[in-house]
Design a protein around this motif. Structure first.
Motif, PDB file in Angstrom:
ATOM      1  N   GLY C 149      -0.737  -0.768 -26.416  1.00 24.85           N
ATOM      2  CA  GLY C 149       0.348  -0.684 -27.144  1.00 24.85           C
ATOM      3  C   GLY C 149       0.462  -0.743 -28.489  1.00 24.85           C
ATOM      4  N   ARG C 150       1.577  -0.836 -29.277  1.00 28.84           N
ATOM      5  CA  ARG C 150       1.724  -0.901 -30.687  1.00 28.84           C
ATOM      6  C   ARG C 150       1.035  -2.076 -30.928  1.00 28.84           C
ATOM      7  NH1 ARG C 150       4.556  -3.314 -34.754  1.00 28.84           N
ATOM      8  NH2 ARG C 150       4.801  -2.028 -36.359  1.00 28.84           N
ATOM      9  N   ARG C 151      -0.115  -1.736 -31.824  1.00 26.00           N
ATOM     10  CA  ARG C 151      -0.870  -2.982 -32.391  1.00 26.00           C
ATOM     11  C   ARG C 151      -1.393  -4.037 -31.466  1.00 26.00           C
ATOM     12  NH1 ARG C 151      -0.985  -1.896 -37.316  1.00 26.00           N
ATOM     13  NH2 ARG C 151       0.798  -1.473 -38.539  1.00 26.00           N
ATOM     14  N   SER C 152      -1.559  -3.534 -30.160  1.00 20.40           N
ATOM     15  CA  SER C 152      -2.274  -4.238 -29.355  1.00 20.40           C
ATOM     16  C   SER C 152      -3.421  -3.225 -28.418  1.00 20.40           C
ATOM     17  CB  SER C 152      -1.087  -4.562 -28.031  1.00 20.40           C
ATOM     18  OG  SER C 152      -1.685  -4.918 -27.140  1.00 20.40           O
ATOM     19  N   THR C 153      -4.666  -4.032 -28.235  1.00 19.79           N
ATOM     20  CA  THR C 153      -5.596  -3.553 -27.525  1.00 19.79           C
ATOM     21  C   THR C 153      -6.216  -4.115 -26.484  1.00 19.79           C
ATOM     22  OG1 THR C 153      -7.440  -4.399 -28.870  1.00 19.79           O
ATOM     23  CG2 THR C 153      -6.282  -2.319 -29.730  1.00 19.79           C
ATOM     24  N   ALA C 154      -7.237  -3.889 -25.619  1.00 19.86           N
ATOM     25  CA  ALA C 154      -7.800  -4.790 -24.712  1.00 19.86           C
ATOM     26  C   ALA C 154      -9.036  -5.457 -25.313  1.00 19.86           C
ATOM     27  CB  ALA C 154      -8.125  -3.686 -23.443  1.00 19.86           C
ATOM     28  N   ARG C 155      -9.207  -5.526 -26.406  1.00 20.36           N
ATOM     29  CA  ARG C 155     -10.357  -6.032 -27.036  1.00 20.36           C
ATOM     30  C   ARG C 155     -10.262  -7.486 -27.035  1.00 20.36           C
ATOM     31  NH1 ARG C 155     -12.816  -8.354 -31.622  1.00 20.36           N
ATOM     32  NH2 ARG C 155     -10.989  -8.720 -32.739  1.00 20.36           N
ATOM     33  N   LEU C 156     -11.204  -8.259 -26.486  1.00 23.36           N
ATOM     34  CA  LEU C 156     -11.281  -9.819 -26.163  1.00 23.36           C
ATOM     35  C   LEU C 156     -11.480 -10.250 -27.666  1.00 23.36           C
ATOM     36  CD1 LEU C 156     -12.433  -9.961 -22.723  1.00 23.36           C
ATOM     37  CD2 LEU C 156     -10.137 -10.142 -23.408  1.00 23.36           C
ATOM     38  N   PRO C 157     -11.318 -11.467 -27.931  1.00 20.21           N
ATOM     39  CA  PRO C 157     -11.776 -11.987 -29.045  1.00 20.21           C
ATOM     40  C   PRO C 157     -13.079 -11.969 -29.332  1.00 20.21           C
ATOM     41  CG  PRO C 157     -10.036 -13.534 -27.980  1.00 20.21           C
ATOM     42  CD  PRO C 157     -10.513 -12.439 -27.009  1.00 20.21           C
ATOM     43  N   ASP C 158     -13.885 -12.097 -28.135  1.00 14.68           N
ATOM     44  CA  ASP C 158     -15.242 -12.396 -28.616  1.00 14.68           C
ATOM     45  C   ASP C 158     -15.948 -11.023 -28.528  1.00 14.68           C
ATOM     46  OD1 ASP C 158     -14.984 -11.828 -26.099  1.00 14.68           O
ATOM     47  OD2 ASP C 158     -16.635 -13.383 -25.216  1.00 14.68           O
TER      48      ASP C 158
END
Lengths: 763, 156, 286
Positions: C149-158
């Motif tokens: 969504g807006r400014r949101s991805t499925a990338r995890l912090p690591d």
């Protein structure tokens, strides 16, 4: 005398600027400087319950946190004393200063700003002209009656949220309407326009020997002096203002900005203080061009004559009166001129709202007034099915035209020449042809600001000429080219041998600032006055050196020579050196202010700016193409014919025309500072507030119409301000022509264009 | 925590120790006192801060300073010849009335320097496109474009 | 805060495994620095990956992979990219200015997840997948699933976005990206449209891919519009119907740049132009 006037001589300040060496206000630093940042109101309207500065004061590097309690309990303004330095009880716009933080670094100051806790009980803002003028609307200032005009200015009609009203009603207007074949009525709305000069505002101040020295890049150092003095409650002579290179201004640097804050803080912390806005602070607080609503109604005859007009205009001054109470005079000069309208009534009001105070922007109010008038002119022509250009020529004013203030324009007939010049360059019948294309025309007159100027000329021992003047170089070249070339010609020397000072209010005589195209005309004239005196001295000293009588020598090519004997001559350096010990330094001064034109004070009430001195005449034509799918507009061709009196530096004047038109294209198509229902600006960065880029602006064609003015130096009148004035109108008319629909708003958005196309399809 | 790093600025190797989130613009202006690059917007919209990093134009106001470690930075101050002579672009700006207030000028000159390095004979369209990220509020751009055309004509 | 420059992908992954929660990955910095100055983000570490040249450029090794550090300027001007992904090259050439294109990267544009990100729509029509690496492994995710969504991805912090794989247009195929802004450049898209059309031997649309940006919280594939176009010969009425489907799929907002109604209004016209360009390009290609 060879003479540089009339030739395009490259400006000397261009070199340090292309080298990156020129020191602008933001670049200027004093040793030991502390840095400050302002705490700005986060809300447009509310009551301040409390301000807690303790957390900010405890931050590392913070030297002081200052609020209204530390400032003089004074209100001041340009026309009306209604504005305090810091809000104390109530806030009236988003961005109003509430406190200031002084720290060792700019970063520390800005960090600590967010630690100042301001507790505000919000109230619903008066966010629009309509809201402010609604019956029973909340008052932006409940104590408006306690505000007094600045000393020397008589009271004017004002009431509640209406902080100024100008009425010009000659009588008989309604009767004239009754006799018209058609009556056409239009309403136009204009958004605000942000000056968007590239150098954000800043000020550096130091307090020494009970005096304040303020370093600025400012259009009007003498106004900084008087306004800072009044804000701090001290005599003007206690303030010294020193000017530096300026990254544009376009009117936004005419009134005082950060200077009184820097001065106050410098005294409180006893150190130099530099205050710099970042871009978003600058945009949020800038005295942008006011938004306005214009209602215009005219009676027209089938033969094309305009017989009656009513012109009503409301201008949004924001939370404080600023200069808008002067600007409500401008409609009287435009509503009944360019085209003859025998019977015209004008009412203009300046209105308080809970928004950032507005102010001067190049072509003050003229941009939207002309848009309304010239869009309406197209509508009048279309109503009687007359060609729009023919209709204009039919109604054009002539020599001896009487403006609504009773001022007579002896040379107004030059406007016919201007129309003819446009026709020669861009024939009306050939423009705007083809699908989705249109042509529009707009004409205006504009003034040359009459404010005084002063110059001292000194011939140095090396033969260079010093020009000591408080005139500010805003970028136009009026000082760097105009004043310099005029001065050079006084002694027949190379302009490169002329040295012009930067403004310093301790050193020079009063100068009315870089505004209203006045510098070349006024300061140039003061140079000529001073030059007369200096030449007399040079001739006497030269004659003595040559063993001749003054009548028998002449000045030219950097020498004093014996008339008729070209080889018997001495250099100006020799003359100046010898004179030093014979009679003292060769120095002469000159002053000038435009005499107030004759007018009839009984023509209007509330007319604080009563005349339109040294007018110039302008005709613009634009050709556009609209994209029927997206509503985007391309300006295909733009031609300006401008009467300039005399062009001292033709390339310089053309540069002003190209730049002014670019700003006008921005105003017409891209810019627009909108106020939301919450009283906040919707565009808050240069990403959302779109200034035209190189791809958006066509090559503007300019024709200079020379028509020397008796009072101007070499005939020069003002030239730099007016090119912006007719642009929105010319483009608006072209878009209306291309779409066949109404274009009644500035900026003209792609949606407006699509609506106009749809309207045409429905018809 | 601060960041210490070295870079080459106008041919000289400099080592600075600045805040980790400092921008290249502030390092140039405040640490190295190279004030030719200007802060006009601090968000990459106006181009007044344009400098060249490894020969490419960047907005130094949003360029992380420590990212310049080991790189070559050129600013307006480094353009002139050792005898102080102007580059053809600078000369054309002066002679062609392309400078008004001048605050945007260093940024324009840097972008255009990169342009003619890449394309010695740019068309008017090439120039206008290259300048998309440089705002000028004074000139209306025409004199600037003509200055580039003049400079590149004279070069070839 | 700390600025840490890494010399290898492994080093970056180790760092993210360690302090990924507090780190902000920085490449060109054109979005990150602005967000940081506006205090929209507050990381304790800038992890600078701008020196990892192995993550730059287009590689054709079975599939087409574009390194996450490939700059917009590279995408816009590299003949390999222009030939393989013309719509992506067009999109990259419209991102900001020359100055921002020189340092702004594809990976940054995707991870920033702006609703108006120009590179997303042309990658959606190319069935793009993102490669996310972490110290313990790698996963590939369709771009459509990566963007939440807006400014949101499925990338995890690591995780580090290292590359994007995508399918270039094939035979009898044309694609384009159209961006609408007020100014002629330097615009955040008011609306953006990427279209890829593949034709069969007799000129019918065999496959249609349509993706739009700036008219919804994130760029998306307009599958309804696609199915209207598929099987058609791009008759005027069909394209208009697809335009209506496209409008129906959009959920634009009013903002300072444009109104929702304007955004809806322009979509059909953009689609008409885009399909015409696709057809031309498909023909040229033959």
């Amino acid at each position: 005398m060879s003479g540089s006037v009339g030739k395009s001589v490259p400006r000397l300040d261009a070199e340090p600027k292309v080298r990156g060496e020129a020191v602008y206000g933001v670049d200027f630093e004093l040793t030991g400087t502390l840095y400050a940042a302002l705490v700005l109101s986060p809300v447009p309207s509310g009551r301040i319950i409390g301000i807690d500065t303790s957390a900010a004061a405890a931050q590392a590097g913070v030297r002081a946190v200052v609020t209204a309690e530390d400032a003089p309990d004074l209100r001041s303004g340009l026309a009306l004393d209604d504005e305090p330095l810091f809000a104390s009880d109530t806030v009236h716009y988003e961005g109003e200063p509430i406190a200031a933080v002084v720290a060792d670094s700019l970063k520390a100051a800005r960090r600590a700003v967010s630690d100042v806790i301001v507790n505000i009980e919000e109230s619903p803002p008066v966010a629009s002209l309509e809201a402010a003028l609604t019956e029973g609307a909340p008052l932006v200032h409940e104590n408006w009656e306690t505000f007094a005009p600045v000393p020397g200015l008589p009271e004017w009609p004002r009431q509640g949220n209406v902080v100024g009203e100008m009425t010009a009603d000659p009588g008989g207007v309604d009767e004239a309407f009754a006799g018209a074949d058609h009556i056409v009525e239009d309403v136009f709305v204009a958004d605000r326009q942000y000056q968007a000069y590239l150098e954000p505002k800043s000020a550096t101040a130091i307090y020494e020997e009970d005096r304040y020295t303020i370093h600025v890049s400012h259009q009007y150092p003498w106004n900084v002096r008087s306004r800072t003095a009044r804000a701090l409650g001290v005599n003007p002579s206690r303030i010294r203002v020193i000017g530096h290179h300026m990254g544009g201004g376009f009117g936004a640097r005419l009134d005082v900005g950060l200077e009184p804050y820097a001065a106050l803080l410098a005294r409180l912390v006893r150190a130099p203080v530099k205050l710099v806005f970042d871009r978003s602070e600058d945009l949020l607080t800038c005295n942008s061009r006011e938004n306005a609503i214009i209602r215009i109604r005219s009676g027209v005859m089938n033969d094309g004559r305009i017989v009656a007009r009513e012109f009503l205009c409301d201008m949004d001054c924001g939370a404080y009166a600023t200069d808008t109470v002067f600007l409500i005079s401008i409609p009287i000069f435009l509503a009944g001129s360019v085209y003859e309208v025998p019977s015209t009534r004008v009412v203009a009001r300046a209105v308080y709202t809970n928004t950032t105070p507005t102010g001067a922007f190049r072509g003050v109010s003229g941009t939207y007034l002309n848009f309304a008038l010239e869009r309406h002119t197209d509508n009048l022509a279309n109503t009687i099915a007359m060609d729009r250009r023919e209709f204009r020529i039919r109604n054009l004013m002539d020599d001896g035209h009487r403006m609504l203030n009773g001022q007579i324009l002896t040379d107004a007939g030059i406007m016919r020449t201007a129309f003819a010049e446009v026709e020669a360059v861009a024939p009306w019948a050939d423009m705007g042809k083809g699908p989705n294309r249109g042509v529009g025309m707009a004409a205006t007159l504009w003034l040359t600001n009459p404010a005084p100027g002063q110059v001292t000329l000194k011939l140095d021992v090396d033969g260079t000429l010093g020009v000591i003047t408080g005139a500010s170089e805003i970028g136009t070249g009026a000082v760097a080219m105009g004043v310099r070339q005029i001065a050079a010609d006084e002694l027949g020397i190379d302009p490169r041998d002329v040295i012009v000072t930067m403004p310093d209010t301790d050193v020079q005589g009063h100068d009315g600032g870089a505004q209203g195209s006045r510098t070349t005309h006024i300061v140039g004239r003061a140079v000529r006055e001073a030059g007369t005196g200096l030449r007399e001295q040079v001739v006497r000293a030269g004659a003595r050196l040559l063993g001749e009588l003054p009548d028998d020598v002449e000045i030219g090519d950097g020498h004093v020579s014996v008339k008729g004997e070209w080889n018997r001559r001495v250099t100006l350096a020799e003359v100046a050196t010898q004179a030093l010990y014979d009679v003292g330094p060769l120095v002469a001064s000159g002053s000038y202010a435009t005499p107030t034109p004759k007018y009839d004070p009984d023509t209007a009430v509330g007319l604080l700016f009563p005349t339109f001195p040294t007018p110039t005449y302008h005709v613009h034509i634009a050709e556009v193409e609209v994209d029927p799918d997206t509503g985007l507009v391309t300006v295909l061709r733009y031609v300006v014919v401008q009467e300039v009196g005399k062009a001292i530096t033709p390339e310089g004047v053309i540069g002003q025309i190209q730049g002014g038109v670019a700003q006008g294209i921005g105003y017409a198509l891209y810019e627009g500072l909108q106020i939301g229902e919450d009283g906040r600006y919707r565009q808050r960065t240069l990403e959302a507030y779109r200034v035209p880029i190189a791809l958006d602006v066509p090559r503007v064609e300019a024709v200079l119409l020379e028509h020397p003015d008796e009072e101007g130096p070499h005939g020069a009148k003002g030239a730099a301000e007016p090119p912006i004035v007719p642009v929105a109108a010319a483009i608006g008319n072209a878009i209306a022509d291309a779409t066949g629909g109404a274009i009644n708003r500035i900026p003209i958005t792609p949606e407006d264009v699509l609506d106009a196309l749809a309207e045409n399809r429905e018809d | 925590m601060s960041a210490e790093f070295s870079m080459t600025v106008n041919g000289r190797t400099v080592t600075v120790d600045v805040a980790a989130d400092e921008t290249l613009l502030h390092v140039l202006r405040d640490e190295l006192l190279l004030t030719g690059a200007k802060e006009g917007c601090d968000e990459g919209e106006c181009g007044a801060c344009t400098v060249l990093v490894d020969g490419k134009p960047v907005d130094s106001c949003i360029y992380p300073a420590p990212a310049a470690a080991g790189r070559t930075v050129s600013t307006i101050e480094g353009l002139v010849g050792s005898d102080g002579s102007l580059t053809p672009i600078q000369r054309a700006f002066v002679d062609g009335f392309a400078v008004q207030c001048g605050f945007c000028t260093p940024g324009f000159v840097m972008t255009l320097t990169a342009l003619i390095e890449e394309n010695s004979k740019p068309t008017e369209r090439d120039i206008r496109e290259a300048l998309s990220g440089n705002l000028c509020r004074c000139t209306g751009y025409s004199t600037i474009i003509d200055a580039v055309l003049t400079a590149t004509e004279e070069r070839s | 805060m700390e600025f840490r420059t890494v010399g290898s992908i492994e080093e970056a992954l180790a760092c993210l495994a360690d302090v990924g929660d507090e780190a902000q990955v920085v490449a060109g910095g054109t979005d990150v620095m602005i967000q940081h100055m506006r205090r929209e983000i507050n990381p304790s570490l800038f992890l600078y990956i701008g020196n990892l040249c192995e993550m730059e450029g287009l590689t054709k090794n079975g599939s087409h992979a574009i390194g996450a550090l490939t700059t917009h300027r590279h995408l816009a001007t590299d003949p390999l990219v222009v030939a393989a992904f013309p719509a992506l090259a067009e999109a990259a050439s419209t991102v900001g200015s020359w100055q921002t294109q020189e340092v702004g990267t594809l990976g940054g544009n995707l991870c920033n997840a702006s609703p108006a990100a120009d590179t997303v729509a042309p990658l959606l029509i190319a069935d793009a997948q993102v490669e996310l690496r972490r110290a313990s492994g790698v996963r590939r995710l369709p771009l459509d699933e990566f963007l939440l969504g807006r400014r949101s991805t499925a990338r995890l912090p690591d995780e580090l976005l290292t590359a994007v794989t995508a399918r270039p247009p094939g035979e009898r195929c044309g694609e384009t990206y159209l961006k609408l802004g007020r100014r002629s450049a330097m615009e955040v898209a008011i609306a953006g449209l990427a279209v890829r059309l593949t034709f069969d031997a007799v000129g019918n649309v065999e496959s249609a891919k349509v993706a739009a940006c700036a008219v919804a919280p994130r760029a998306y594939r307009a599958v309804e519009a696609e199915s209207v176009l598929e099987g058609s010969r791009l008759e005027e009425g069909t394209v208009a119907e697809a335009g209506r489907a496209l409008v129906d799929s959009a959920t634009p907002i009013d903002d300072a740049r444009a109104s929702a109604s304007y955004r809806r209004h322009v979509l059909p016209g953009l689609l008409v132009r885009a399909v015409a360009t696709c057809r031309e390009r498909a023909v040229e290609q033959r």
